[in-house]
Design an enzyme around this catalytic site. Structure first.
Site, PDB file in Angstrom:
ATOM      1  N   ASP A  10       0.883  -0.818  -0.153  1.00 39.93           N
ATOM      2  CA  ASP A  10      -0.144  -0.030   0.316  1.00 39.93           C
ATOM      3  C   ASP A  10       0.660   1.189  -0.032  1.00 39.93           C
ATOM      4  O   ASP A  10       2.103   1.011   0.770  1.00 39.93           O
ATOM      5  CB  ASP A  10      -1.376   0.103   1.434  1.00 39.93           C
TER       6      ASP A  10
ATOM      7  N   GLU B 207      -0.155  -0.805   6.119  1.00 36.09           N
ATOM      8  CA  GLU B 207       1.362  -1.003   7.125  1.00 36.09           C
ATOM      9  C   GLU B 207       0.626   0.718   7.021  1.00 36.09           C
ATOM     10  O   GLU B 207       0.949   1.619   8.232  1.00 36.09           O
ATOM     11  CB  GLU B 207       2.351  -0.222   5.938  1.00 36.09           C
TER      12      GLU B 207
END
Ligand SMILES: [Zn+2]
Length: 379
Positions: free
Chosen positions: A68, A133
């Site tokens: 991400d 994250e």
């Protein structure tokens, strides 16, 4: 074009704004499967995660990373579209090029080259990849670690591919991080008229000696690599606003940043012991936002040092500062952890960039690291 750059471009074209993955893990998983890894998908909520492992023996060397990326910010302020990776003057531009799609690409291509050279390598190589994250970090690495721990799977050495370098690749490696423990405290009293203190119980007065003791306490002296443990009050509230009322309760929020010489349970016990010794009536909720980790001198640190020096000619600085990473969750498994990746100067910014040469340098560092730790054939 190198295989690492090619894979980086493929990943950056996928607009995987947290917690979206946009097929990045499929691409990585296919590459890992082709190299002989057992792939396990571990989705939790909206988050995609992969645990992949090649080999069954110890030691387990794990690469960790996230697919991400943070949002782009205003598109008109990007010199080229953030999800159209663009090369200008030896730099690659795009969202996630540094944090951390080039890191993911470098670890995958390094692994491919390594297993081709050493199909019967020592121990196991693993990958822990998440798409959460940059977001709340609830359903990502934390949950995968819980799942692995529940079945007694372990990681001995972990390389987190986050951009750790400051101005040149390999100049800084993170070998640890302080822990962060927060508390929400309510001190209970009895509200009353300020002229009749014998009929009330003032929680501010009850808390005052506790506060003095907590804030003057020397928790430890720190270590060579860590600052001393620090206790800080972030919020303190009591009182009704009226000048003639003893308040019924006091609320405080505090945080402890602590080095690995402290234990989580030990810190909690110390705080509660002080509260009890002063006969305070209280309710206390604890929240651990990150356990500390520290990788002392040993095989992992030596292997990393050799890999960085051998490839770049630079001696890296060891750091325990800076923000959080998923290393804090993996630390719970007792793994030794280092964070080693490209230059972090533009991460989360507009026009995020990475030097093209650094992508291939990182690939070579990871490859040398794999050789250093796992090349020796299985006995
Ligand atoms: Zn990152």
């Amino acid at each position: 074009m190198s295989a690492t750059l090619e894979l980086t471009l493929d990943l950056v074209r996928r607009a995987s704004v947290t917690p979206a993955d946009e097929g990045c893990q499929q691409v990585l998983g296919d590459r890992l499967a082709a190299a002989g890894f057992a792939i396990e998908r571990l989705p939790f909520g909206p988050v995609e995660n992969i645990w992949a492992r090649r080999g069954t023996g110890a030691p387990v060397l794990c690469f960790a990373g996230h697919t991400d990326v943070v949002p782009t910010g205003p598109l008109e302020e990007w010199h080229s579209p953030p999800f159209t990776p663009t090369v200008r003057d030896g730099m690659l531009y795009g969202r996630g090029v540094a944090d951390m799609k080039s890191g993911l690409a470098a670890m995958v291509t390094a692994m491919e080259e390594f297993v081709a050279e050493h199909p019967r390598h020592r121990g196991s190589v693993a990958f822990l990849i998440t798409s959460d994250e940059e977001g709340p970090s609830v359903d990502g690495t934390k949950r995968v670690v819980e799942a692995l721990m529940a079945r007694d799977e372990r990681i001995d050495w972990c390389i987190v591919g986050e951009p750790s370098s400051e101005s040149q690749i390999g100049d800084t490696i993170k070998i640890g991080r302080r822990g962060s423990l927060s508390g929400r405290l309510t001190v209970h009293g009895v509200q009353g008229h300020i002229a009749y203190p014998q009929l009330a119980e003032n929680p501010v007065h009850a808390f005052a000696p506790v506060l003095a003791e907590l804030t003057s306490r020397v928790w430890d002296q720190g270590t060579e690599h860590f600052q001393p443990t620090s206790f800080q009050i972030s919020n303190l509230n009591a009182g009704t606003g009226a000048p003639n009322v003893i308040p019924g309760e006091l609320k405080a929020r505090f945080n402890l940043r602590y080095s690995p010489v402290q234990s989580l349970e030990g810190l909690k016990q110390t705080v509660e012991e002080i509260l009890k010794r002063h006969k305070v009536r209280y309710t206390l909720d604890w929240h651990i936002s990150g356990e500390p980790f520290f990788t002392p001198t040993g095989p992992l640190q030596d292997a990393v040092l050799d890999a960085v020096q051998g490839v770049t000619g630079r001696k890296p600085r060891f750091s325990t500062g800076g923000g959080t990473s998923d290393g804090r969750f993996i630390a719970r498994m007792g793994a030794q952890i280092v964070e080693l990746g490209v230059v972090n100067a533009t991460i989360h910014k507009l026009n995020e960039s990475v030097r093209i040469d650094d992508i291939d340098t990182l690939h070579r560092i990871y490859l040398r690291l794999l050789r250093n730790l796992l090349a020796q054939a299985q006995q």
